[in-house]
Write a protein that holds these residues in place. Structure first.
Motif, mmCIF file in Angstrom:
data_model
loop_
_atom_site.group_PDB
_atom_site.id
_atom_site.type_symbol
_atom_site.label_atom_id
_atom_site.label_comp_id
_atom_site.label_asym_id
_atom_site.label_seq_id
_atom_site.Cartn_x
_atom_site.Cartn_y
_atom_site.Cartn_z
ATOM 1 N N UNK A 63 2.209 11.424 -27.057
ATOM 2 C CA UNK A 63 3.192 10.465 -26.553
ATOM 3 C C UNK A 63 3.270 10.520 -25.029
ATOM 4 N N UNK A 64 3.316 11.724 -24.452
ATOM 5 C CA UNK A 64 3.417 11.874 -23.004
ATOM 6 C C UNK A 64 2.205 11.278 -22.300
ATOM 7 N N UNK A 65 1.009 11.442 -22.870
ATOM 8 C CA UNK A 65 -0.224 10.922 -22.268
ATOM 9 C C UNK A 65 -0.187 9.401 -22.177
ATOM 10 N N UNK A 66 0.075 8.744 -23.299
ATOM 11 C CA UNK A 66 0.044 7.275 -23.311
ATOM 12 C C UNK A 66 1.249 6.687 -22.577
ATOM 13 N N UNK A 67 2.394 7.333 -22.661
ATOM 14 C CA UNK A 67 3.577 6.800 -21.990
ATOM 15 C C UNK A 67 3.418 6.885 -20.474
ATOM 16 N N UNK A 68 2.805 7.962 -19.977
ATOM 17 C CA UNK A 68 2.589 8.106 -18.535
ATOM 18 C C UNK A 68 1.664 7.005 -18.013
ATOM 19 N N UNK A 69 0.575 6.757 -18.735
ATOM 20 C CA UNK A 69 -0.364 5.704 -18.316
ATOM 21 C C UNK A 69 0.296 4.335 -18.411
ATOM 22 N N UNK A 70 1.047 4.095 -19.479
ATOM 23 C CA UNK A 70 1.740 2.807 -19.640
ATOM 24 C C UNK A 70 2.745 2.580 -18.513
ATOM 25 N N UNK A 71 3.502 3.602 -18.177
ATOM 26 C CA UNK A 71 4.490 3.475 -17.106
ATOM 27 C C UNK A 71 3.812 3.203 -15.769
ATOM 28 N N UNK A 72 2.728 3.924 -15.517
ATOM 29 C CA UNK A 72 2.010 3.737 -14.257
ATOM 30 C C UNK A 72 1.474 2.316 -14.125
ATOM 31 N N UNK A 73 0.826 1.816 -15.171
ATOM 32 C CA UNK A 73 0.250 0.464 -15.115
ATOM 33 C C UNK A 73 1.341 -0.596 -14.997
ATOM 34 N N UNK A 74 2.467 -0.389 -15.678
ATOM 35 C CA UNK A 74 3.562 -1.361 -15.607
ATOM 36 C C UNK A 74 4.121 -1.467 -14.199
ATOM 37 N N UNK A 75 4.369 -0.317 -13.576
ATOM 38 C CA UNK A 75 4.912 -0.325 -12.214
ATOM 39 C C UNK A 75 3.872 -0.858 -11.237
ATOM 40 N N UNK A 76 2.594 -0.516 -11.460
ATOM 41 C CA UNK A 76 1.531 -0.993 -10.573
ATOM 42 C C UNK A 76 1.429 -2.511 -10.608
ATOM 43 N N UNK A 77 1.509 -3.109 -11.798
ATOM 44 C CA UNK A 77 1.470 -4.569 -11.918
ATOM 45 C C UNK A 77 2.690 -5.189 -11.252
ATOM 46 N N UNK A 78 3.843 -4.544 -11.403
ATOM 47 C CA UNK A 78 5.056 -5.045 -10.753
ATOM 48 C C UNK A 78 4.899 -5.033 -9.241
ATOM 49 N N UNK A 79 4.232 -4.029 -8.693
ATOM 50 C CA UNK A 79 3.987 -3.972 -7.246
ATOM 51 C C UNK A 79 3.041 -5.091 -6.833
ATOM 52 N N UNK A 124 0.828 -1.199 0.000
ATOM 53 C CA UNK A 124 0.000 0.000 0.000
ATOM 54 C C UNK A 124 0.866 1.254 0.000
ATOM 55 N N UNK A 125 1.966 1.243 0.752
ATOM 56 C CA UNK A 125 2.886 2.382 0.734
ATOM 57 C C UNK A 125 3.485 2.574 -0.657
ATOM 58 N N UNK A 126 3.852 1.463 -1.289
ATOM 59 C CA UNK A 126 4.448 1.547 -2.627
ATOM 60 C C UNK A 126 3.452 2.118 -3.636
ATOM 61 N N UNK A 127 2.199 1.676 -3.569
ATOM 62 C CA UNK A 127 1.179 2.187 -4.489
ATOM 63 C C UNK A 127 0.926 3.664 -4.242
ATOM 64 N N UNK A 128 0.842 4.041 -2.977
ATOM 65 C CA UNK A 128 0.609 5.443 -2.628
ATOM 66 C C UNK A 128 1.743 6.335 -3.134
#
Length: 249
Positions: free
Chosen positions: A230-246, A178-182
């Motif tokens: 590019x910034x819009x889709x890359x930001x969402x892609x990065x967020x989802x990738x790190x979230x799945x890794x968590x 939860x800390x990591x997601x926050x």
């Protein structure tokens, strides 16, 4: 009643009591708690040996009374520990002594928390704040005021969500999921604001023959980030990738 071998009796006891439990919240809100029931002998293993029944497997009620909603009992494990008692000596043969070895038979009742419902319950505000911060890339660069207002709303929403999350989280001295997601939500909102500032700093208004025109000055090392799509889709892609890794951590 003769069950098996030389076991000629069976005893059952109903115990209704509070048991001490050390909560392991490193994976909160996707944690699995191990409720430990320990049976310990106080004499040497040469006299008493504890072991699970080979014919009567340990069972549990899936719909256990008083089990809080959101928790599920998954299985029962057992393990055996041995402890050497140095203060007690026994004779194993004439003129031969050794320390007493006691045995512990430990059963672990594994209870899993349904974390996804809790995840959306406590992180909905943070997720919306992140999406709001991403919307700045859908607004034209010349509408600076609208972009700034959305960015400010996103950062205040992320901070407010963070305060709410830490208010409902149990206080533990470990870094939880939860800390990591926050922290991820706050970091990505700040990242989007930094990209916004980069875009605005390279977006210039110039005067040509008395007419004001807008032009983007190319930044050699950040050319891709000047493209809002590019910034819009890359930001969402990065967020989802790190979230799945968590989630998988």
């Amino acid at each position: 009643i003769l069950f098996y071998g030389n076991k000629i009796s069976k005893e059952a006891r109903l115990i209704d009591s509070e048991f001490d439990h050390r909560w392991d919240l490193a994976n909160y809100p996707f944690d699995t708690q191990k409720l430990i029931f320990e049976f310990k002998s106080f004499v040497d293993t040469s006299l008493v040996k504890l072991s699970p029944s080979p014919k009567f497997a340990s069972t549990f009620e899936k719909e256990m009374r008083n089990l809080k909603p959101g928790y599920t009992i998954t299985d029962i494990n057992h393990r055996i520990n041995y402890t050497e008692v140095f203060t007690e000596r026994i004779n194993t043969a004439p003129n031969v002594t050794r320390s007493t070895i006691s045995q512990s038979l430990i059963f672990e009742l594994n209870i899993k928390r349904g974390g996804f419902v809790l995840f959306f319950k406590i992180f909905t505000g943070g997720l919306l704040s992140f999406l709001i911060s991403c919307l700045v890339f859908l607004i034209p660069l010349k509408d600076l005021d609208s972009r700034i207002n959305l960015a400010v709303g996103g950062i205040f929403g992320a901070i407010g969500s963070s305060a709410f999350v830490y208010d409902v989280l149990p206080v533990v001295n470990v870094f939880t999921k939860a800390d990591a997601i926050n922290n991820l939500i706050i970091a990505m909102v700040v990242f989007n604001i930094l990209v916004l500032l980069l875009q605005q700093s390279t977006f210039k208004r110039i005067n040509i023959d008395g007419k004001y025109l807008y032009r983007t000055v190319e930044a050699p090392y950040f050319k891709s980030w000047q493209n809002s799509r590019f910034a819009f889709f890359y930001s969402i892609y990065t967020f989802l990738t790190i979230l799945i890794a968590i989630f998988l951590w």
